[in-house]
Design a protein around this motif. Structure first.
Motif, PDB file in Angstrom:
ATOM      1  N   VAL A 115       0.845  -1.192   0.000  1.00  0.00           N
ATOM      2  CA  VAL A 115       0.000   0.000   0.000  1.00  0.00           C
ATOM      3  C   VAL A 115       0.879   1.240   0.000  1.00  0.00           C
ATOM      4  O   VAL A 115       2.061   1.191   0.357  1.00  0.00           O
ATOM      5  CB  VAL A 115      -0.953   0.024   1.221  1.00  0.00           C
ATOM      6  N   ASP A 116       0.272   2.358  -0.388  1.00  0.00           N
ATOM      7  CA  ASP A 116       0.989   3.636  -0.378  1.00  0.00           C
ATOM      8  C   ASP A 116       0.866   4.351   0.963  1.00  0.00           C
ATOM      9  O   ASP A 116       1.614   5.286   1.243  1.00  0.00           O
ATOM     10  CB  ASP A 116       0.462   4.550  -1.488  1.00  0.00           C
ATOM     11  N   GLY A 117      -0.112   3.945   1.781  1.00  0.00           N
ATOM     12  CA  GLY A 117      -0.322   4.575   3.075  1.00  0.00           C
ATOM     13  C   GLY A 117      -1.315   3.779   3.900  1.00  0.00           C
ATOM     14  O   GLY A 117      -2.000   2.886   3.379  1.00  0.00           O
ATOM     15  N   ILE A 118      -1.411   4.108   5.179  1.00  0.00           N
ATOM     16  CA  ILE A 118      -2.272   3.369   6.104  1.00  0.00           C
ATOM     17  C   ILE A 118      -3.028   4.344   6.989  1.00  0.00           C
ATOM     18  O   ILE A 118      -2.465   5.330   7.472  1.00  0.00           O
ATOM     19  CB  ILE A 118      -1.445   2.418   6.995  1.00  0.00           C
ATOM     20  N   VAL A 141      -1.666   7.499   9.240  1.00  0.00           N
ATOM     21  CA  VAL A 141      -2.446   8.459  10.028  1.00  0.00           C
ATOM     22  C   VAL A 141      -3.285   7.658  11.013  1.00  0.00           C
ATOM     23  O   VAL A 141      -3.968   6.698  10.637  1.00  0.00           O
ATOM     24  CB  VAL A 141      -3.357   9.321   9.140  1.00  0.00           C
ATOM     25  N   ILE A 142      -3.219   8.044  12.282  1.00  0.00           N
ATOM     26  CA  ILE A 142      -3.990   7.382  13.333  1.00  0.00           C
ATOM     27  C   ILE A 142      -5.277   8.167  13.550  1.00  0.00           C
ATOM     28  O   ILE A 142      -5.245   9.384  13.726  1.00  0.00           O
ATOM     29  CB  ILE A 142      -3.167   7.287  14.625  1.00  0.00           C
ATOM     30  N   LEU A 143      -6.389   7.471  13.545  1.00  0.00           N
ATOM     31  CA  LEU A 143      -7.700   8.102  13.675  1.00  0.00           C
ATOM     32  C   LEU A 143      -8.372   7.603  14.950  1.00  0.00           C
ATOM     33  O   LEU A 143      -8.465   6.401  15.189  1.00  0.00           O
ATOM     34  CB  LEU A 143      -8.560   7.768  12.451  1.00  0.00           C
ATOM     35  N   CYS A 152      -2.189  12.309  13.504  1.00  0.00           N
ATOM     36  CA  CYS A 152      -3.422  11.741  14.053  1.00  0.00           C
ATOM     37  C   CYS A 152      -4.566  12.745  14.013  1.00  0.00           C
ATOM     38  O   CYS A 152      -4.363  13.965  14.047  1.00  0.00           O
ATOM     39  CB  CYS A 152      -3.199  11.250  15.479  1.00  0.00           C
ATOM     40  N   VAL A 153      -5.764  12.196  13.934  1.00  0.00           N
ATOM     41  CA  VAL A 153      -7.007  12.952  14.021  1.00  0.00           C
ATOM     42  C   VAL A 153      -7.815  12.291  15.139  1.00  0.00           C
ATOM     43  O   VAL A 153      -8.050  11.078  15.099  1.00  0.00           O
ATOM     44  CB  VAL A 153      -7.793  12.908  12.697  1.00  0.00           C
ATOM     45  N   TYR A 154      -8.227  13.060  16.133  1.00  0.00           N
ATOM     46  CA  TYR A 154      -8.875  12.438  17.285  1.00  0.00           C
ATOM     47  C   TYR A 154      -9.984  13.328  17.834  1.00  0.00           C
ATOM     48  O   TYR A 154     -10.063  14.530  17.555  1.00  0.00           O
ATOM     49  CB  TYR A 154      -7.849  12.135  18.380  1.00  0.00           C
ATOM     50  N   GLN A 155     -10.874  12.711  18.634  1.00  0.00           N
ATOM     51  CA  GLN A 155     -11.998  13.424  19.239  1.00  0.00           C
ATOM     52  C   GLN A 155     -11.573  14.043  20.573  1.00  0.00           C
ATOM     53  O   GLN A 155     -10.632  13.562  21.225  1.00  0.00           O
ATOM     54  CB  GLN A 155     -13.182  12.465  19.464  1.00  0.00           C
TER      55      GLN A 155
END
Length: 327
Positions: A115-118, A141-143, A152-155
């Motif tokens: 893959v090119d990214g995860i 990127v961690i979600l 990361c993108v997080y709540q």
């Protein structure tokens, strides 16, 4: 049919067809010629050949903790929308909340440039997770969680529960809490910490027996609420870490003859579809799951195209939807 035959039929060079297929510059006249030949012949470029030529697979691995989650489905919808718009396809890996499976998929996707990214919709971080993430040779990127040193993108789990709890404590004085396992930093540890801090800020003591741990299910919410009612019969509010837990708690309260919200207020997290149509409707926290998926995918696309390798963080906002399960 191959690229050489397309070039011959269009009356252009092989290099021109190659630039066309890879979105390089081609004059309008030659672009139209190549497009017509491709449409007439039904030619589809070989992904394998493109990968060998460019080193890019145009594939993104997305690792999710469970497939039947309302929040996860909304995040995935946002992810796939952005990736499709940018010409990427998705390989979706469902781990069923298996920590080892998450690590296995991280390693699998990284092998031989699959893959090119995860994008990892994360729940916990073990030593094996850290080792796998640090060894990746593709952007990740961690979600859903925040992790130092990684994009990361997080709540905003902490402030959302803190504000909700304080609003409930204006009319309740014996609160209970049903959370999830604390190894899940966002949904477990941060939400529980926020509840306790909010109670302390209003000088409200919380009986340890009024704090129970559940899984992400309606049944476990019911059982945890039952334990609270047996141990603390005068509990007058139950803050729940998820909507599903809250649904179970509400069912238990009814069977115990408790009125909602007159006797016991109940709140959840997630703003799932059922929260609007339950009777009473559920007071809950709305997180922007769809938008967070969009933002995570944008962040990854930037990293895969012209990223500078610098980790980026985005904390999402929230809204408290006050409905009839609270006063």
């Amino acid at each position: 049919m191959d690229i050489n035959e397309i070039a011959k039929l269009a009356g252009v060079s092989r290099a021109t067809v190659s630039r066309y297929l890879n979105d390089g510059y081609v004059s309008k006249e030659k672009r139209e010629l190549i497009a017509r030949v491709i449409n007439e012949t039904g030619y589809v470029p070989s992904q394998q050949a493109r990968t060998l030529r460019t080193g890019k697979t145009k594939l993104v691995g997305v690792i999710i903790p469970k497939i039947n989650s309302h929040s996860v489905s909304r995040m995935v919808a946002g992810i796939t929308k952005v990736l499709a718009q940018n010409g990427y396809q998705v390989l979706l890996a469902n781990t069923d909340n298996n920590e080892k499976a998450e690590v296995d998929y991280l390693n699998l996707f990284a092998e031989r440039n699959k893959v090119d990214g995860i994008i990892l919709i994360a729940t916990v971080f073990t030593n094996a997770h850290h080792k796998a993430l640090d060894s990746l040779n593709v952007p990740v990127v961690i979600l859903g969680q925040r992790l130092d040193g990684h994009s990361c993108v997080y709540q905003d789990d902490y402030h959302a529960i803190y504000d909700l709890t304080r609003s409930i404590l204006k009319t309740s004085h014996t609160p209970g809490y049903i959370g999830v396992y604390e190894k899940d930093v966002a949904a477990g540890h941060e939400r529980h910490r926020a509840f306790l801090d909010a109670c302390a800020s209003m000088d409200v003591a919380v009986d340890p027996k009024a704090q129970q741990s559940a899984t992400f299910s309606v049944d476990s919410g019911y059982l945890s609420a039952e334990k609270i009612l047996d141990a603390v019969p005068d509990v007058d509010a139950i803050i729940c870490a998820t909507d599903d837990i809250a649904f179970g708690a509400m069912t238990c309260l009814r069977e115990y003859g408790k009125r909602i919200p007159e006797d016991v207020q109940v709140t959840g997290v997630g703003d799932s579809k059922l929260s609007k149509i339950m009777t009473p409707s559920l007071t809950t926290i709305h997180f922007y799951y769809l938008t967070s998926g969009v933002e995570a995918a944008k962040m990854l696309v930037d990293a895969m195209t012209d990223g500078d390798g610098v980790p980026r963080e985005l904390r999402m906002g929230y809204e408290i939807y006050a409905r009839t399960s609270s006063r």
